[in-house]
Design an enzyme around this catalytic site. Structure first.
Site, PDB file in Angstrom:
ATOM      1  N   CYS A   1      34.834  32.322  39.159  1.00 20.20           N
ATOM      2  CA  CYS A   1      35.067  31.846  40.523  1.00 20.20           C
ATOM      3  C   CYS A   1      36.362  32.483  41.005  1.00 20.20           C
ATOM      4  CB  CYS A   1      35.166  30.325  40.542  1.00 20.20           C
ATOM      5  SG  CYS A   1      35.362  29.711  42.228  1.00 20.20           S
TER       6      CYS A   1
ATOM      7  N   CYS B   1      34.728  34.041  49.452  1.00 14.89           N
ATOM      8  CA  CYS B   1      34.124  34.028  48.125  1.00 14.89           C
ATOM      9  C   CYS B   1      34.634  35.209  47.289  1.00 14.89           C
ATOM     10  CB  CYS B   1      32.584  34.054  48.192  1.00 14.89           C
ATOM     11  SG  CYS B   1      31.828  33.704  46.605  1.00 14.89           S
TER      12      CYS B   1
END
Ligand code: PYC
Length: 306
Positions: free
Chosen positions: A88, A230
């Protein structure tokens, strides 16, 4: 009553909740093995930390665990409202800012062991963080899928620590997250049914609106959309740009999110024939809370609303 200590932050609007104490014992394996134990035996803990009533579907958890590789500052397992994530990017930026906030690290280079490999995060003197992600590459170019009520769209599939379908060929204005979420869910079903069941993130691209190179909308596995551009999604975009020959090694790409926050990215080639790159993304995070979560076993929603 069980207590779990957490620190919350956001990276370009996307929240990260770092679990700093009170997590389960996951054994002595490396982070990938610990993640398997977490997935198999501690799903209730994941839900308790991330789901309502203590959390919400946008939140990403980052549990500190011991690294197997002694060169690493920490190990981390990322998770969300539906399961365990690979890497992530926004979460790693949040993790580094959290560790600095706690006085556990200073500016400099820090290796972090994740479920899918070791990433290298640099905390710069101005508080920004660069994350050298795991090797990333485009695995399929220009696949077409039929979206019911819309027609055919074409896009690429890429791996960057998570699986992405990336498309600019969608005909949607990147304005309303509610209708984009509905549309992106249809895209994901079509991509999954047409030979790419591994894809769980959908990335829609459109023209920049705040001085970047492009704006995106990213649907995450649990149905929420990423408020940031992201980090793994930007890495996947870099892999596609590299494979396509439209961004040179070392050049900077600025990706805007649906809310206008930004990450910058660069890459270097690892292996041109296979399209493998080493992407680096840079951004900032801000601390929003230090919390003790309390788990009362008599609470009917102690382990999260599913
Ligand atoms: O920044 O890589 C990322 C990410 C994945 C899911 C939500 N954010």
């Amino acid at each position: 009553m069980t207590s779990i200590r957490t620190v919350d932050s956001h990276t370009g609007g996307e929240p990260t909740r770092v679990v700093i104490a009170g997590g389960p014992d996951l054994g002595k394996g490396n982070v990938a093995e610990q993640a398997r134990v977490f997935r198999a035996q501690h799903d209730a803990f994941r839900r308790a930390v991330i789901c309502e009533p203590r959390g919400h579907d946008v939140l990403v958890g980052a549990m500190l665990v011991p690294p197997a590789d002694a060169r690493c500052t920490t190990g981390v397992i990322y998770f969300n409202n539906v399961g365990v994530l690979g890497m992530c990017g926004h979460g790693t930026i949040g993790l580094i800012v959290t560790l600095a906030h706690l006085g556990r690290i200073r500016a400099g280079v820090h290796r972090i062991e994740t479920n899918v490999g070791i990433v290298t995060a640099t905390l710069h003197g101005d508080g920004t963080v660069s994350v050298a992600n795991i090797p990333s590459w485009r695995t399929a170019r220009a696949i077409s899928v039929d979206i019911p009520g819309h027609g055919k769209i074409t896009g690429d599939v890429a791996w960057a620590g998570n699986w992405f379908f990336l498309t600019a060929d969608h005909g949607q204005p990147l304005t309303d997250p509610v209708s984009l979420t509905t549309f992106a869910r249809c895209v994901r079903s079509a991509v999954n049914e047409n030979g790419y069941p591994e894809v769980d993130h959908i990335e829609l691209f459109g023209p920049a609106q705040s001085g970047g190179h492009s704006r995106n909308f990213v649907l995450c596995p649990g149905g929420a959309y990423d408020r940031s551009p992201c980090g793994t999604g930007t890495s996947a975009k870099l892999a596609c740009l590299a494979a396509e020959g439209t961004l040179a090694e070392g050049d900077t790409w600025t990706q805007e999110s649906i809310i206008g926050s930004k990450l910058t990215g660069t890459y270097r080639w690892l292996d041109r024939p296979t399209g493998k790159i080493a992407p680096t993304i840079t951004g900032t995070a801000h601390i929003t809370a230090e919390t003790t979560l309390l788990l009362d076993d008599t609470d009917p929603f102690c382990w999260g609303i599913q």
